[in-house]
Write an enzyme that holds these catalytic residues in place. Structure first.
Site, PDB file in Angstrom:
ATOM      1  N   CYS A   1      -3.365   4.000   3.056  1.00 39.19           N
ATOM      2  CA  CYS A   1      -3.853   2.671   2.706  1.00 39.19           C
ATOM      3  C   CYS A   1      -4.743   2.747   1.476  1.00 39.19           C
ATOM      4  CB  CYS A   1      -4.597   2.051   3.885  1.00 39.19           C
ATOM      5  SG  CYS A   1      -5.169   0.382   3.581  1.00 39.19           S
ATOM      6  N   CYS A   2      -6.024   2.707   1.663  1.00 38.68           N
ATOM      7  CA  CYS A   2      -6.943   2.627   0.523  1.00 38.68           C
ATOM      8  C   CYS A   2      -7.798   3.872   0.407  1.00 38.68           C
ATOM      9  CB  CYS A   2      -7.855   1.422   0.689  1.00 38.68           C
ATOM     10  SG  CYS A   2      -6.974  -0.087   1.090  1.00 38.68           S
TER      11      CYS A   2
ATOM     12  N   GLY B   1     -10.106  -1.056  -2.369  1.00 41.17           N
ATOM     13  CA  GLY B   1      -9.177  -0.026  -1.920  1.00 41.17           C
ATOM     14  C   GLY B   1      -7.743  -0.152  -2.382  1.00 41.17           C
TER      15      GLY B   1
ATOM     16  N   TRP C   1       0.811  -1.224   0.000  1.00 42.33           N
ATOM     17  CA  TRP C   1       0.000   0.000   0.000  1.00 42.33           C
ATOM     18  C   TRP C   1       0.839   1.267   0.000  1.00 42.33           C
ATOM     19  CZ3 TRP C   1      -1.979  -4.201   2.875  1.00 42.33           C
ATOM     20  CH2 TRP C   1      -3.223  -4.654   2.455  1.00 42.33           C
TER      21      TRP C   1
END
Lengths: 759, 250
Positions: free
Chosen positions: A409-410, A720, A325
Site C-alpha cells: 500500500c503506502c 502514502g 496501489w
C-alpha cells in the site's frame, strides 16, 4: 535439479536458492549494483509510444464515463476470461484482467452488495444467474463478517469510530512474491507446496486442517495461473529463460492475483534488482540493447497502469479517484553493504519520463544515506519535476525486515514472501478523545459507543481528568478494534482466501495485523490546548460537546516543540500497548500505522469540534502531518516533530506529506534536487520514516481546479500514495490547496555587480 | 529618526517568527529569525505585524539556537539570517545569537534596512558574513515619503559596512510608479558603485501579500492601486543598474 534441468539458469551464480525457494539469495549472488548516473537511459520505442497513445485514448474514454465497460456475466477469477489485448502489434508484454482493456470484472467473493451497487452506479445490471449464486448458494466474505459482528461493532463502524474496514470487499495488502514464478517456474513451486503438504503431519487439529485446505487451494491457484498463461501462448511451468520472459512471467503472476482479488492495495513488491539480473545477462549475451530493455520496463508499467477494480462511486470519493496501489519498492541497501540500486531501478523511475507522470504504479524509493549519490540526485530531480515519488527509510526498516522487504500500500513494510498482513484500516483517534469528554457517547449522535467513561467535572477541562478518561476510552476502543479485526480476517480467510498470493509465500508465513490511527495531530493539539491553554467545553441540550472555547495560546504539534510532540508520542505508545494486550487472530503480531490515505477529509466531516479549535466537519491533516497552517516554523521544525514519533510502535508506517513550492527549494533544477536530497538524508538520518514530496505551486493547483482538462497528468502525493489531482473531489482538492505549502514568495531578480579593478 | 531598542533582557529575543528553511534570504539555504519591532513604517510593508515593539513572543537565545542546531542536522550547511522587523532594534541578544552561530561555524547574514545605531551595527559586523541591506529609496524625499523616515543614518551605516569590507547584497523592492524611476535607478547605481563590498543587487518584485495583514491590523493600505511589476519592469530597472561594469570607481 539445477544445471541439467534448468538451462534457464545458465551463467547464474549457484547457491542455496537452487535447492530451495529463496529469491533473495538468488538476487544477492547475481545482481550488479549500479553507482553511475542516468545518462545511459533510452527513451520509449515507437512500439511503446503507439501502445501508450492507444491506452491514453482508452483512459480518456474511461474518464468521461466512469468505467469503460463491465463484464456482468463472468465472476472474477484467474481463468474466468479469455486472453485480452490492447494492440497485439505493439504489445511486448501481454495480459489483461479481462478480455478487453479497461473492462472491469465483478468480484462478489468479498461482498455481493458492493459488486451489485457498483454495477448499478454505472448503469449495469449483474447477470441474474450470478446474482442467484451469490445471494442464494454462496456466502461471501461480507456475509460472513455480518453474521458474526456484535451490535457494538456495528455501532462503532456506523459512527465512523473504526473506519475503512475491509469487510465489504477484498482486504488486499498481501504481496505475493511474484518473482518466484519467473525464477522457478510454476511446476517447481507446486512441487515445493506439495512437499510442504506432506510434511504437515497427521495431527489433524483445526489449524492443521485449515492449513491443509489452504495449501490445496494454493496449488490449484498455481495450476490456474499456468493455464491462464497458456491461453496467451506461454508455458510458464518452467523458469523464464530471458529478460522478456522474466518480465512476462512476473507480470502473469501479478495479473492472476489482480484477476482473483480486488483488495484496495495490491502491491507489486520489489522487483528491480531481480529483473536487472535477467536484463543484464541478455545485454551481455548481445540479445538485448538499452532501448529494448527500457521497452520491457515501459510495457510492464503500461500494463500496471491499466489495472482496474470495480468500485462504487462512494469508494472512489473516499480514496480520490481509482487507486490500485500497485506499489513498487526501489533501491535500498543489501545487508552486505552494497546498494540494491541497479540500472533497472533507473529504468523503472525513467517511466515517469518515457510515459509521463502517473500515480500508478506507486513508485517508492527505499532511501538510505548510503545510496549512491547519482541515484539520489536522479530521484530528487524526478520528484521536483513530477511530484510522483515517495521515500521510505531503508536504514530504519532494514534492521527489522532485512533487505528483501516490500512496501504494501503506502508505508507498510513486510518481508517479501515471508510475511503477510491482515489489513485493519484505522481508528478515528479524534473521536476517541471526544468519547472521553462525552461519557463514551458519540459527540454527534449521542449514542453510547463505549461503556464506563465517567462524566467530567464542570468548568475548565483538566488535563489529568481528561487523560484518565482518554486512557479508558483507548482501552475500550482497542479491545473492540482487535475483536472486529479478528472477525473480519477469519471470514476473509474462509470465504475470500488469497490462493495465488499465498501460494507465492512460504507456507510457514509470519502474520502481521496492521492497525492504524487517524487524526493524531488533532489529538496532540487538543491535549496541548487542554494542558497549556484554558479550554471550556460548550455543551448542547443533550450534554454533548458542541464546541470549545480557549483563552490562551498553546504549543502545536509540527514545530518541534517537545511539550506537545511528547503528547503525540504518548498517545501512540498508549494505543499500541492497548492493542498488544488482546488476543489476535492466528497469532498475528499487531502493528500500527499513522496514515489516513485521502480519507482525512471524510474523517473530519464525521467528527465534531475538537478542543484544539478545529470546528465540526473540518478536515484532519493527512497521515501524521501537523494540522494545516499550525506549523509556523517552516519545514525543518515540522520534520522535527515527525521524527519524534516512535517507529518501534508504528511498524506499519508513519506517513508525512511535504509540500513545497519549487522556488523555495532553490533557483535551478539542480539546486532543487540537491536540497531535496539533503533534506531527505537529514530527515531519515534523524529517524523520519516516510516522506511524500510534492514540489508544486498552489497557483498551479488552483488553475487545475478551474481547467482540469489542461492537467490530465498532474500528479500529487497524498498520504502514502499518489493521485491524479483532477480526479479528487472538490472538497479534497480544497483541502490539498489549504495545506501548508512551504515557501511562497517569488525569487528576486538578481543583478550581479561586476567591477573593473581600479589601477 | 530614533535609535529605539525593542526590549530586552540579556539572552532574550523578541521574535516575530522563525522560518527554518528558506532559499530567499541569503546565500544557499537559510534558517531565518524574524525579529519583532521596526522603526520604519514602509507603505508597502508586507509584514506590518512586525512593527510594534511589544508584539511577537519572547524567546531565549538558547532556544533559538536549539532550533538552529536541529536544522543543521537536517541541512548541514544551512546558514543563519537574522531579519525583521529591524534586527538593529535588539542589538544585544542579536549579538549573542550571531556570535554563538559563528562559533558553530555557521554562515551568518543580517537582513537590515540599516535603520539603527552605527555602534550597534559595527559591533554586530564582527559576527556577520554578509549584510542584506534593504534600500527602499536613495532619494531622501522619496525615502521619507515611502517609509516615514529619512535615510541619512541608513546611508552612513551602509558606508560603515563598506568601510569594514563586509560583503553586502543590496535589496530593493521595486514598486512601479514609486521607486522605479530612471532617476532613482541612477542614484542606486551610483550608490552601489561607491561601496565596493556590495557584490549583488536583488530586485524584489513588489507584491500585495501584505494587504490582508494591514486590514486585520485595522490599517489602511496606501498602495491599494499600485500595479505589480512584470518581468519587463524588473528587466528595465535592472539594466539601468547594470551598465556600471564599464566604469571605474576608486
Amino acid at each position: 535439479m539445477c544445471d541439467s534441468r534448468y538451462p534457464a539458469w545458465d551463467s547464474f551464480a549457484r547457491g542455496p536458492w537452487c535447492e530451495r525457494i529463496d529469491v533473495r539469495d538468488f538476487i544477492i549472488r547475481n545482481y550488479t549494483p549500479y553507482e553511475g548516473d542516468e545518462s545511459f537511459l533510452s527513451g520509449p520505442t515507437d512500439r511503446t509510444k503507439r501502445l501508450w497513445d492507444r491506452c491514453s485514448s482508452l483512459m480518456s474514454e474511461e474518464r468521461s464515463r466512469g468505467v469503460r465497460d463491465i463484464d456482468t456475466k463472468h465472476v472474477a477469477g484467474i481463468t474466468a476470461f479469455g486472453p485480452g489485448y490492447i494492440d497485439p502489434e505493439c504489445e511486448v508484454i501481454v495480459g489483461l484482467q479481462t478480455d478487453e482493456p479497461l473492462k472491469r470484472m465483478i468480484n462478489p467473493w468479498g461482498g455481493w452488495r458492493m459488486a451489485e451497487q457498483a454495477c448499478r452506479a454505472y448503469g449495469y445490471e449483474v447477470d441474474p444467474s450470478v446474482r442467484e449464486i451469490f445471494t442464494r448458494f454462496r456466502r461471501t466474505h461480507n456475509d460472513g463478517v455480518y453474521a458474526v459482528y456484535t451490535d457494538e461493532m456495528r455501532k462503532a463502524r456506523r459512527h465512523g469510530l473504526i473506519t475503512g474496514l475491509p469487510d465489504t470487499y477484498g482486504r488486499g495488502r498481501i504481496i505475493g512474491d511474484y518473482r518466484r514464478v519467473a525464477l522457478y517456474g510454476v511446476r517447481r513451486l507446486i512441487a515445493a507446496k506439495q512437499e510442504d503438504l506432506r510434511e504437515l503431519g497427521s495431527d489433524m487439529s483445526e489449524e492443521t486442517v485449515r492449513l491443509r485446505e489452504e495449501i490445496f487451494d494454493q496449488i490449484q491457484a498455481l495450476n490456474d495461473l499456468a493455464l491462464m498463461a497458456t491461453s496467451y501462448g506461454y508455458d510458464i511451468s518452467e523458469p523464464a529463460r530471458n529478460a522478456r520472459e522474466a518480465v512476462q512471467w512476473l507480470y502473469f503472476a501479478y495479473l492472476a492475483a489482480a484477476k482473483e482479488q480486488n483488495g484496495a492495495a495490491m502491491s507489486l513488491g520489489r522487483n528491480t534488482a531481480f529483473l536487472d539480473i535477467y536484463i543484464e545477462r541478455d545485454i551481455a549475451r548481445g540479445d538485448l540493447d538499452e532501448a529494448r530493455a527500457q521497452e520491457l520496463v515501459d510495457q510492464l508499467v503500461i500494463k500496471l497502469r491499466m489495472i482496474r477494480h470495480l468500485r462504487t462511486p462512494e469508494y472512489n470519493e473516499l480514496f480520490a479517484g481509482d487507486p490500485t496501489w500497485v506499489t513498487e519498492a526501489i533501491g535500498g541497501m543489501a545487508l552486505d553493504g552494497r546498494p540494491l540500486v541497479t540500472k533497472t531501478s533507473f529504468r523503472f523511475l525513467n517511466t515517469l519520463r518515457t510515459l509521463g507522470s502517473s500515480p500508478e504504479p506507486n513508485l517508492t524509493v527505499l532511501w538510505s544515506e548510503r545510496l549512491p549519490d547519482a541515484f539520489k540526485r536522479f530521484c530528487c530531480t524526478l520528484s521536483a519535476d513530477t511530484s510522483s515519488l515517495q521515500y521510505e527509510n531503508d536504514d530504519l526498516m532494514r534492521p527489522v525486515f532485512g533487505d528483501d522487504y516490500s512496501i504494501s500500500c503506502c508505508v507498510s513494510a513486510m518481508k517479501t514472501g515471508k510475511q503477510m498482513q491482515y489489513f485493519g484500516a484505522r481508528v478515528n483517534l479524534a473521536k476517541v478523545l471526544l468519547l472521553s469528554l462525552n461519557c463514551g457517547r458519540d459527540e454527534i449522535s449521542g449514542e453510547e459507543l463505549v461503556p464506563g467513561i465517567a462524566p467530567l467535572p464542570e468548568g475548565q477541562l483538566s488535563y489529568s481528568s481528561v487523560m484518565d478518561r482518554f486512557r479508558s476510552a483507548v482501552e475500550a476502543v482497542c479491545r473492540l478494534y482487535v475483536d472486529t479485526m479478528n472477525c473480519i480476517h477469519y471470514m476473509h480467510d474462509k470465504y475470500h482466501y488469497e490462493r495465488l498470493q499465498m501460494a507465492l509465500h512460504d507456507t510457514d508465513v509470519e502474520r502481521l495485523m496492521a492497525f492504524g490511527v487517524a487524526g493524531l495531530s488533532v489529538v496532540a493539539d487538543s491535549l496541548s490546548a487542554i494542558r497549556y491553554g484554558r479550554v471550556h467545553a460548550l455543551r448542547d441540550s443533550r450534554g454533548l460537546t458542541a464546541d470549545f472555547i480557549n483563552e490562551m495560546d498553546f504549543p502545536c504539534y509540527g514545530n518541534g516543540d517537545d511539550r506537545v510532540d511528547s503528547m503525540a508520542v504518548e498517545v501512540l505508545r498508549m494505543f499500541h500497548e492497548a492493542l498488544s494486550r488482546h488476543r489476535v487472530y492466528r497469532q498475528a503480531t499487531p502493528t500500527l500505522s499513522v496514515l489516513t490515505i485521502t480519507s482525512n477529509v471524510v474523517y473530519g466531516k464525521k467528527t465534531g469540534a475538537t478542543p484544539d479549535g478545529r470546528k465540526q466537519g473540518q478536515p484532519f491533516a493527512p497521515g501524521a502531518n501537523p494540522m494545516h497552517g499550525r506549523e509556523t516554523n517552516g519545514p525543518l521544525m515540522a520534520m522535527k516533530s515527525l521524527t519524534r514519533l516512535p517507529y518501534e510502535v508504528c511498524r506499519d508506517g508513519i506517513s508525512y506529506t511535504f509540500s513545497v513550492v519549487p522556488s523555495a527549494l532553490g533557483e535551478t533544477r539542480s539546486d532543487r534536487a540537491a536540497l531535496l536530497s539533503n533534506l531527505i538524508d537529514g530527515y531519515m538520518a534523524n529517524g523520519g520514516h516516510h516522506i511524500n514530496v510534492n514540489v508544486i505551486d498552489r497557483a498551479t493547483l488552483l488553475d487545475a481546479m478551474e481547467h482540469p482538462e489542461m492537467y490530465p497528468g498532474l500528479t500529487i502525493r497524498v498520504s502514502g500514495y499518489a493521485v491524479a489531482f483532477t480526479k479528487l473531489t472538490k472538497e479534497q482538492q480544497l483541502e490539498v490547496v489549504q495545506r501548508t505549502f512551504h515557501g511562497s514568495l517569488a525569487r528576486p531578480h538578481q543583478v550581479p555587480v561586476r567591477r573593473r579593478e581600479a589601477v | 529618526m530614533g535609535a529605539r531598542r525593542t526590549v530586552a533582557e540579556k539572552g532574550i529575543l523578541r521574535v516575530n517568527s522563525i522560518e527554518s528553511m528558506s532559499t530567499l534570504d541569503g546565500p544557499g539555504v537559510r534558517f531565518v529569525v524574524f525579529l519583532q519591532g521596526c522603526p520604519m513604517r514602509c507603505k508597502f510593508c508586507h509584514n506590518p505585524e512586525t512593527w510594534s515593539c511589544d508584539g511577537g513572543q519572547l524567546a531565549l537565545v538558547e532556544d533559538v539556537l536549539d532550533k538552529l542546531d536541529w536544522s543543521r542536522r537536517l541541512v548541514p550547511n544551512i546558514g543563519l539570517t537574522v531579519s525583521g522587523g529591524e534586527p538593529l532594534m535588539q542589538p544585544e541578544p542579536c549579538l549573542e545569537l550571531l556570535a554563538a552561530a559563528k562559533a558553530r561555524g555557521v554562515h551568518t547574514a543580517l537582513d537590515t534596512s540599516g535603520c539603527g545605531r552605527e555602534d550597534d551595527l559595527v559591533e554586530l559586523l564582527r559576527f556577520i558574513d554578509v549584510v542584506l541591506f534593504d534600500v527602499k529609496a536613495v532619494d531622501r524625499r522619496l525615502h521619507i515619503d515611502i517609509t516615514g523616515t529619512d535615510n541619512d543614518r541608513i546611508l552612513s551605516n551602509m558606508a560603515a559596512v563598506s568601510d569594514r569590507g563586509v560583503e553586502m547584497w543590496v535589496r530593493r523592492v521595486l514598486i512601479p510608479g514609486v521607486n522605479d524611476s530612471a532617476d532613482e535607478a541612477e542614484r542606486l547605481r551610483a550608490l552601489v558603485a561607491r561601496h565596493r563590498s556590495i557584490s549583488k543587487v536583488d530586485i524584489i518584485p513588489y507584491h500585495r501579500m501584505g494587504v490582508e495583514k494591514w486590514r486585520r491590523l485595522g490599517k489602511v493600505y496606501p498602495y491599494e492601486d499600485v500595479e505589480l511589476p512584470g518581468p519587463e519592469a524588473l528587466e528595465r530597472f535592472s539594466s539601468l543598474l547594470d551598465d556600471s561594469e564599464c566604469r571605474t570607481w576608486v
